[in-house]
Write an enzyme that holds these catalytic residues in place. Structure first.
Site: not given
Ligand code: AR6
Length: 170
Positions: A31, A33
């Site tokens: 994601g 991260d």
């Molecule tokens: N820019 C902006 N938003 C984004 C981007 C980007 N480049 N990429 C994804 N999103 P997530 P969580 C959005 O899964 O649910 C990781 O493995 C995405 O569409 O990134 O808090 C960490 O290491 C979504 O709306 O975070 C943790 O283990 C939002 O970012 C876990 O995932 C959050 O999705 C955290 O899970």
């Protein structure tokens, strides 16, 4: 503090600080991260996160932005959604509050947030957007942060933010 929204990739933004949706081990992941680690420089950011070692849900820590346009990365750990009766909303609100506190500590004037917890962690996007907007609106007192930007990665989330921020967006 003004609250804004935009749709796009948070790693590209020319702001003082971006917020990362991290995990408790600060170990990197998928994601946003994963995208932040790739864009910042995976080795440098991994080392900086390993030196800190841990972050509790609802808390936040700060590292440099390394190769990002942003000078700082604020890593916060959102709640894993378990149905809504495990203090998820309080933990998520704390992520936004603590991130603004850390941004203030490093003197950032602009901070961009992803939709914390709404990906892998399964938080319903509409409820998460309401928590985000409400937590940011409750920021009071003196802070270096003049602009907080809720970054949506998809149209659905962008429309949620736009609807909730109608007044601020004019
Ligand atoms: N820019 C902006 N938003 C984004 C981007 C980007 N480049 N990429 C994804 N999103 P997530 P969580 C959005 O899964 O649910 C990781 O493995 C995405 O569409 O990134 O808090 C960490 O290491 C979504 O709306 O975070 C943790 O283990 C939002 O970012 C876990 O995932 C959050 O999705 C955290 O899970």
């Amino acid at each position: 503090m003004r609250i804004e929204t935009l749709k796009g990739d948070i790693t590209c933004l020319e702001v003082d600080a971006i917020v990362n949706a991290a995990n408790q081990a600060l170990a990197g992941g998928g994601g946003v991260d994963g995208a932040i680690h790739s864009a910042a420089g995976a080795r440098e950011l991994h080392e900086a996160c390993a030196a800190i070692g841990h972050c509790d849900p609802g808390d936040a820590v700060v590292t440099p932005g390394f190769n990002l346009p942003a000078r700082w990365i604020i890593h916060t750990v959102g709640p894993v959604w378990k149905g809504g009766d495990r203090s998820e909303a309080a933990t998520l609100a704390s992520c936004y509050r603590r991130s603004i506190q850390l941004a203030d500590e490093v003197g950032a004037s602009s901070v961009a947030f992803p939709a914390i917890s709404t990906g892998v962690y399964g938080y319903p996007p509409d409820q998460a957007a309401a928590v985000a907007v409400s937590a940011l609106r409750q920021v009071s007192g003196a802070t270096s942060v003049e602009r907080s930007i809720l970054v949506a990665f998809d149209d659905f989330t962008f429309n949620l933010y736009k609807g909730m921020l109608g007044q601020e967006l004019q």
